[in-house]
Design a protein around this motif. Structure first.
Motif, PDB file in Angstrom:
ATOM      1  N   ALA A   5       1.091  -1.154  -0.328  1.00 42.97           N
ATOM      2  CA  ALA A   5      -0.369   0.223   0.121  1.00 42.97           C
ATOM      3  C   ALA A   5       0.648   1.151  -0.064  1.00 42.97           C
ATOM      4  CB  ALA A   5      -0.940   0.340   1.003  1.00 42.97           C
ATOM      5  N   GLU A   6       2.316   1.471   0.245  1.00 40.11           N
ATOM      6  CA  GLU A   6       2.769   2.457   0.656  1.00 40.11           C
ATOM      7  C   GLU A   6       3.184   2.412  -0.657  1.00 40.11           C
ATOM      8  OE1 GLU A   6       6.145   4.871   0.785  1.00 40.11           O
ATOM      9  OE2 GLU A   6       6.251   2.905   0.938  1.00 40.11           O
ATOM     10  N   ILE A   7       3.742   1.774  -1.294  1.00 39.38           N
ATOM     11  CA  ILE A   7       4.653   1.725  -2.216  1.00 39.38           C
ATOM     12  C   ILE A   7       3.455   2.741  -3.666  1.00 39.38           C
ATOM     13  CG2 ILE A   7       5.927   1.187  -4.119  1.00 39.38           C
ATOM     14  CD1 ILE A   7       7.041  -0.910  -2.516  1.00 39.38           C
ATOM     15  N   ALA A   8       1.540   1.608  -3.311  1.00 45.23           N
ATOM     16  CA  ALA A   8       1.041   1.605  -4.574  1.00 45.23           C
ATOM     17  C   ALA A   8       0.215   3.382  -3.960  1.00 45.23           C
ATOM     18  CB  ALA A   8       0.149   1.403  -4.208  1.00 45.23           C
ATOM     19  N   THR A   9       0.122   3.810  -2.840  1.00 46.35           N
ATOM     20  CA  THR A   9      -0.126   5.731  -2.695  1.00 46.35           C
ATOM     21  C   THR A   9       1.043   6.508  -2.740  1.00 46.35           C
ATOM     22  OG1 THR A   9       0.686   4.922  -0.468  1.00 46.35           O
ATOM     23  CG2 THR A   9      -2.092   5.681  -1.121  1.00 46.35           C
ATOM     24  N   ARG A  10       2.407   5.693  -2.743  1.00 49.41           N
ATOM     25  CA  ARG A  10       3.656   7.522  -2.915  1.00 49.41           C
ATOM     26  C   ARG A  10       3.587   7.067  -4.561  1.00 49.41           C
ATOM     27  NH1 ARG A  10       9.724   4.804  -2.356  1.00 49.41           N
ATOM     28  NH2 ARG A  10       8.485   4.135   0.642  1.00 49.41           N
ATOM     29  N   TYR A  11       3.548   6.669  -5.081  1.00 48.53           N
ATOM     30  CA  TYR A  11       3.662   6.594  -6.918  1.00 48.53           C
ATOM     31  C   TYR A  11       1.956   6.178  -7.696  1.00 48.53           C
ATOM     32  CZ  TYR A  11       8.255   5.067  -5.850  1.00 48.53           C
ATOM     33  OH  TYR A  11       9.604   5.630  -5.286  1.00 48.53           O
ATOM     34  N   GLY A  12       1.433   6.407  -7.013  1.00 55.04           N
ATOM     35  CA  GLY A  12      -0.308   6.440  -7.437  1.00 55.04           C
ATOM     36  C   GLY A  12      -0.557   5.676  -8.488  1.00 55.04           C
ATOM     37  N   LEU A  13      -0.314   4.348  -7.985  1.00 54.25           N
ATOM     38  CA  LEU A  13      -0.258   2.669  -8.900  1.00 54.25           C
ATOM     39  C   LEU A  13      -1.523   3.045  -9.398  1.00 54.25           C
ATOM     40  CD1 LEU A  13       1.718   0.218  -7.762  1.00 54.25           C
ATOM     41  CD2 LEU A  13       2.139   1.961  -9.311  1.00 54.25           C
ATOM     42  N   VAL A  14      -2.866   3.464  -8.779  1.00 55.65           N
ATOM     43  CA  VAL A  14      -4.308   3.928  -9.289  1.00 55.65           C
ATOM     44  C   VAL A  14      -4.708   5.012  -9.602  1.00 55.65           C
ATOM     45  CG1 VAL A  14      -6.523   3.100  -8.316  1.00 55.65           C
ATOM     46  CG2 VAL A  14      -4.913   1.620  -8.275  1.00 55.65           C
ATOM     47  N   ALA A  15      -4.087   6.146  -8.141  1.00 57.00           N
ATOM     48  CA  ALA A  15      -4.598   7.227  -8.527  1.00 57.00           C
ATOM     49  C   ALA A  15      -3.706   7.911  -9.563  1.00 57.00           C
ATOM     50  CB  ALA A  15      -3.814   8.152  -7.476  1.00 57.00           C
ATOM     51  N   ALA A  16      -2.899   7.396 -10.483  1.00 57.52           N
ATOM     52  CA  ALA A  16      -2.514   8.643 -11.468  1.00 57.52           C
ATOM     53  C   ALA A  16      -3.078   8.552 -12.805  1.00 57.52           C
ATOM     54  CB  ALA A  16      -0.977   7.837 -11.802  1.00 57.52           C
ATOM     55  N   GLY A  17      -3.865   7.305 -12.651  1.00 57.01           N
ATOM     56  CA  GLY A  17      -5.375   7.041 -14.113  1.00 57.01           C
ATOM     57  C   GLY A  17      -6.196   7.679 -13.666  1.00 57.01           C
ATOM     58  N   HIS A  18      -6.856   8.189 -12.565  1.00 57.21           N
ATOM     59  CA  HIS A  18      -8.154   8.723 -12.071  1.00 57.21           C
ATOM     60  C   HIS A  18      -7.539  10.603 -11.664  1.00 57.21           C
ATOM     61  CE1 HIS A  18     -10.011   5.280 -12.068  1.00 57.21           C
ATOM     62  NE2 HIS A  18      -9.060   4.522 -11.800  1.00 57.21           N
ATOM     63  N   GLU A  19      -6.756  10.974 -12.370  1.00 58.30           N
ATOM     64  CA  GLU A  19      -5.957  12.630 -12.430  1.00 58.30           C
ATOM     65  C   GLU A  19      -6.152  13.086 -13.142  1.00 58.30           C
ATOM     66  OE1 GLU A  19      -2.973  11.822  -7.816  1.00 58.30           O
ATOM     67  OE2 GLU A  19      -2.971  11.901  -9.894  1.00 58.30           O
ATOM     68  N   THR A  23      -9.436   6.015  -4.875  1.00 54.28           N
ATOM     69  CA  THR A  23      -8.388   6.696  -5.371  1.00 54.28           C
ATOM     70  C   THR A  23      -6.673   7.119  -4.537  1.00 54.28           C
ATOM     71  OG1 THR A  23      -9.421   8.566  -5.877  1.00 54.28           O
ATOM     72  CG2 THR A  23      -9.134   6.528  -7.769  1.00 54.28           C
ATOM     73  N   SER A  24      -6.398   7.059  -3.204  1.00 57.77           N
ATOM     74  CA  SER A  24      -6.365   8.605  -2.445  1.00 57.77           C
ATOM     75  C   SER A  24      -4.843   7.380  -2.873  1.00 57.77           C
ATOM     76  CB  SER A  24      -6.607   7.780  -1.229  1.00 57.77           C
ATOM     77  OG  SER A  24      -5.761   8.327  -0.218  1.00 57.77           O
ATOM     78  N   ARG A  25      -4.139   8.954  -3.219  1.00 63.79           N
ATOM     79  CA  ARG A  25      -2.780   8.835  -2.923  1.00 63.79           C
ATOM     80  C   ARG A  25      -1.739   9.011  -0.827  1.00 63.79           C
ATOM     81  NH1 ARG A  25       0.804   9.822  -6.874  1.00 63.79           N
ATOM     82  NH2 ARG A  25      -0.151  10.574  -8.596  1.00 63.79           N
ATOM     83  N   ASP A  26      -2.967   8.950  -0.358  1.00 69.48           N
ATOM     84  CA  ASP A  26      -2.420   8.532   1.388  1.00 69.48           C
ATOM     85  C   ASP A  26      -2.843   7.669   1.693  1.00 69.48           C
ATOM     86  OD1 ASP A  26      -2.532   9.014   3.350  1.00 69.48           O
ATOM     87  OD2 ASP A  26      -3.680  10.881   4.174  1.00 69.48           O
ATOM     88  N   VAL A  27      -1.555   7.211   2.484  1.00 65.61           N
ATOM     89  CA  VAL A  27      -2.039   5.842   3.070  1.00 65.61           C
ATOM     90  C   VAL A  27      -2.285   5.163   3.642  1.00 65.61           C
ATOM     91  CG1 VAL A  27       0.224   5.161   4.375  1.00 65.61           C
ATOM     92  CG2 VAL A  27       0.051   3.120   3.355  1.00 65.61           C
ATOM     93  N   SER A  28      -2.881   5.846   4.815  1.00 65.86           N
ATOM     94  CA  SER A  28      -3.154   5.573   5.975  1.00 65.86           C
ATOM     95  C   SER A  28      -5.253   6.068   5.715  1.00 65.86           C
ATOM     96  CB  SER A  28      -3.672   6.951   6.864  1.00 65.86           C
ATOM     97  OG  SER A  28      -3.867   8.263   6.153  1.00 65.86           O
ATOM     98  N   THR A  29      -5.142   6.587   3.970  1.00 71.50           N
ATOM     99  CA  THR A  29      -6.797   6.226   3.926  1.00 71.50           C
ATOM    100  C   THR A  29      -7.206   5.366   2.675  1.00 71.50           C
ATOM    101  OG1 THR A  29      -6.756   8.701   2.953  1.00 71.50           O
ATOM    102  CG2 THR A  29      -7.588   8.643   4.704  1.00 71.50           C
ATOM    103  N   CYS A  30      -6.043   5.032   1.665  1.00 76.79           N
ATOM    104  CA  CYS A  30      -6.427   4.365   1.225  1.00 76.79           C
ATOM    105  C   CYS A  30      -7.093   2.701   1.068  1.00 76.79           C
ATOM    106  CB  CYS A  30      -5.202   3.727   0.133  1.00 76.79           C
ATOM    107  SG  CYS A  30      -3.936   2.835   0.270  1.00 76.79           S
ATOM    108  N   TRP A  31      -8.381   2.355   0.155  1.00 78.64           N
ATOM    109  CA  TRP A  31      -9.057   0.527   0.509  1.00 78.64           C
ATOM    110  C   TRP A  31      -8.566   0.227  -0.954  1.00 78.64           C
ATOM    111  CZ3 TRP A  31     -14.375   1.776   0.944  1.00 78.64           C
ATOM    112  CH2 TRP A  31     -14.723   2.505   2.509  1.00 78.64           C
ATOM    113  N   LEU A  32      -8.589  -1.261  -0.363  1.00 81.67           N
ATOM    114  CA  LEU A  32      -8.192  -2.011  -2.230  1.00 81.67           C
ATOM    115  C   LEU A  32      -9.391  -3.054  -2.146  1.00 81.67           C
ATOM    116  CD1 LEU A  32      -5.222  -4.146  -0.792  1.00 81.67           C
ATOM    117  CD2 LEU A  32      -5.309  -2.064  -3.031  1.00 81.67           C
TER     118      LEU A  32
END
Length: 551
Positions: free
Chosen positions: A81-95, A151-160
């Protein structure tokens, strides 16, 4: 064993694609992140070889017999989750800031990280798909509640999110879904039933199909439901983990068989046509599947080529043996063609989502999504098998990491629709649009820099690509009224179309590279075309059933 270089900097195909297709300011903005992911990919490979492999562990009961169904993930997954949010692996596609290139940005990141993630990209794919499906649903309450978390970039709030569709009776044929939805005395929706294959049960929510009580049979009577996996107190939301699956590959990924026992849920839309509502999720996850397959191909080619440069046999390095070099070059050429197709598809998705795609591009997005997933899935298995062979006996030894590449690759033709399911899906899409959008798209590729002086081999290659597509068009016209022949040939047609479009895109890359003084993409194209693009035959149709005796 070979040592990998930075997997971003050393990827010539990726670097060329960026130069030819992406604006300079876009490249400058994402370069540091891609460089970091490329370095991490190389380090993760070395790290994985230095430790004992681990798998998820399911603990059903605590010390005093309470049912807890706790799943402990691997160390890599715990950092996922930390890597996914730091690099926007989901978020980048929705920004919105990159417009039509948002999906390219996202999937470049996914491509570089996929192997290092131990398939943490699987729930990320479903998370992306869930966000996409919810945004398309017009359910404003769920969009406001769930999409920012997905689509969060914050590891404390992101969901899977999970995508729970597969059942014993309803695999690819979701019309046989047996899970039931019913309302309790307070009007809350509850789900009951068995989900046989759930690859993101460790997530925070899921989208799933269920049949409302009293609804008729068939897929049209299914509804799509949203559920959160845990109640407010942290307990499971009417979910019982029966077992973790013992799989051929993707072993670090906790795939569970579960029972829904009155799980609290809510319908996303109307109580019918749920398959239609979940379709945007499937389209996105199929593209993730193709990107993952491409990443596996790249890793196999990189390792086999690096090994060939250092391993000596019969008095010289493997790379100096002509036949071995030919084998590696064939792998590289197929990978280069697949790369062009997959990242063209990601650009089409981005253009569609930001409203810039024309009607032909929209049709090509619909047609190429199953085609790319189908072809790259099969190709990844072929290349992974060649990679094992290229290492000789070491390729058959588990702690080298090479067999895992093959075991993991076998999932790509199965997840998100098998090859035959996708081939039939392509037939349905062609029934609505015809082959015209693909023909016109390919012709636009083949018109690139047509006034430039080209080597005769490239000019001939363009004719070969056109000829292959004309063969496919004639085959469709010849057999268009014979549903049995169409279905029997759907797989060959799908492979033919996928290879032809990939070749056209590689041709465009080769022409631009030739103008810049780089002949290598052209060489890859000619090698790729050395095997016929078309898999179709107009010979008399002999029914397969005649050959298939009962066991």
């Amino acid at each position: 064993m070979p040592v990998l270089k930075n997997q971003y900097r050393s990827d010539r195909v990726l670097q060329t694609w960026l130069t030819q297709n992406m604006p300079q300011d876009f490249r400058g903005e994402i370069d540091a992140d891609l460089d970091a992911l490329g370095a991490h990919a190389a380090h993760a490979w070395d790290e994985a070889r230095a430790r004992t492999p681990t798998q998820p562990i399911l603990t059903r009961f605590d010390a005093v017999g309470n049912r807890i169904d706790r799943i402990e993930s691997t160390p890599v997954w715990q950092r996922g989750a930390e890597i996914a949010t730091r690099y926007g692996l989901v978020a980048a596609g929705h920004e919105a800031r990159h417009g039509e290139y948002a999906r390219c940005d996202q999937f470049l990141r996914v491509y570089l990280h996929h192997i290092a993630s131990e398939f943490y990209t699987c729930p990320l794919a479903m998370t992306d798909g869930a966000a996409t499906a919810l945004k398309a649903s017009a359910n404003d309450a769920l969009i406001a509640h769930a999409v920012p978390r997905l689509t969060s970039r914050d590891v404390s709030t992101c969901w899977l999110s999970g995508q729970w569709m597969t059942e014993l009776a309803g695999g690819s044929d979701v019309g046989n879904t047996e899970a039931e939805a019913w309302q309790d005395g307070n009007g809350h929706w509850r789900l009951t039933g068995r989900k046989w294959f759930t690859s993101a049960v460790v997530g925070d929510m899921a989208l799933t199909l269920a049949r409302p009580r009293g609804a008729g049979p068939g897929g049209h009577a299914l509804a799509m439901f949203y559920l959160e996996t845990h109640a407010a107190d942290g307990s499971w939301n009417g979910i019982r983990i029966d077992q973790l699956k013992d799989k051929l590959g993707t072993r670090e990924l906790a795939t569970a068989e579960i029972h829904l026992d009155g799980a609290n849920a809510m319908p996303v839309g109307a109580l019918d046509h749920g398959v239609r509502l979940i379709a945007p999720m499937l389209n996105v996850t199929r593209i993730w599947n193709a990107v993952g397959a491409l990443a596996s191909m790249r890793r196999c080619v990189a390792l086999a080529t690096a090994y060939a440069h250092q391993r000596e046999a019969f008095g010289k390095r493997l790379i100096e043996h002509p036949l071995h070099a030919e084998t590696l070059a064939d792998m590289q050429a197929a990978f280069e063609a697949a790369f062009q197709l997959v990242f063209h598809l990601t650009h089409l998705l981005g253009r569609s989502e930001c409203g810039q795609a024309d009607s032909d591009e929209q049709a090509c997005l619909r047609l190429l999504t199953p085609l790319a997933k189908l072809w790259t899935g099969k190709l990844a298995v072929d290349i992974a098998s060649e990679c094992c062979e290229a290492f000789g006996g070491a390729g058959y030894i588990e702690n080298t990491g090479i067999p895992q590449l093959l075991r993991d690759a076998q999932v790509y033709p199965i997840w998100e629709g098998t090859s035959n399911v996708l081939a039939l899906d392509t037939l349905r899409a062609l029934g609505k649009t015809g082959v015209g959008p693909i023909l016109r798209s390919v012709e636009r590729c083949l018109q690139a820099r047509r006034d430039s002086a080209l080597p005769q081999a490239l000019a001939t290659a363009a004719s070969d690509i056109r000829g292959s597509l004309l063969d496919a068009t004639r085959w469709l016209e010849t057999h268009g009224d014979d549903s049995s022949r169409l279905q029997a040939g759907a797989r060959a047609l799908a492979f033919s179309l996928a290879r032809a479009v990939a070749a056209a895109l590689l041709w465009r890359c080769a022409v631009a590279s030739h103008a810049a003084g780089d002949a290598r993409p052209g060489h890859a194209l000619l090698r790729f075309l050395s095997c016929p693009l078309s898999h179709l035959s107009n010979n008399a149709f002999a029914p397969a059933f005649d050959l298939l005796d009962p066991a």
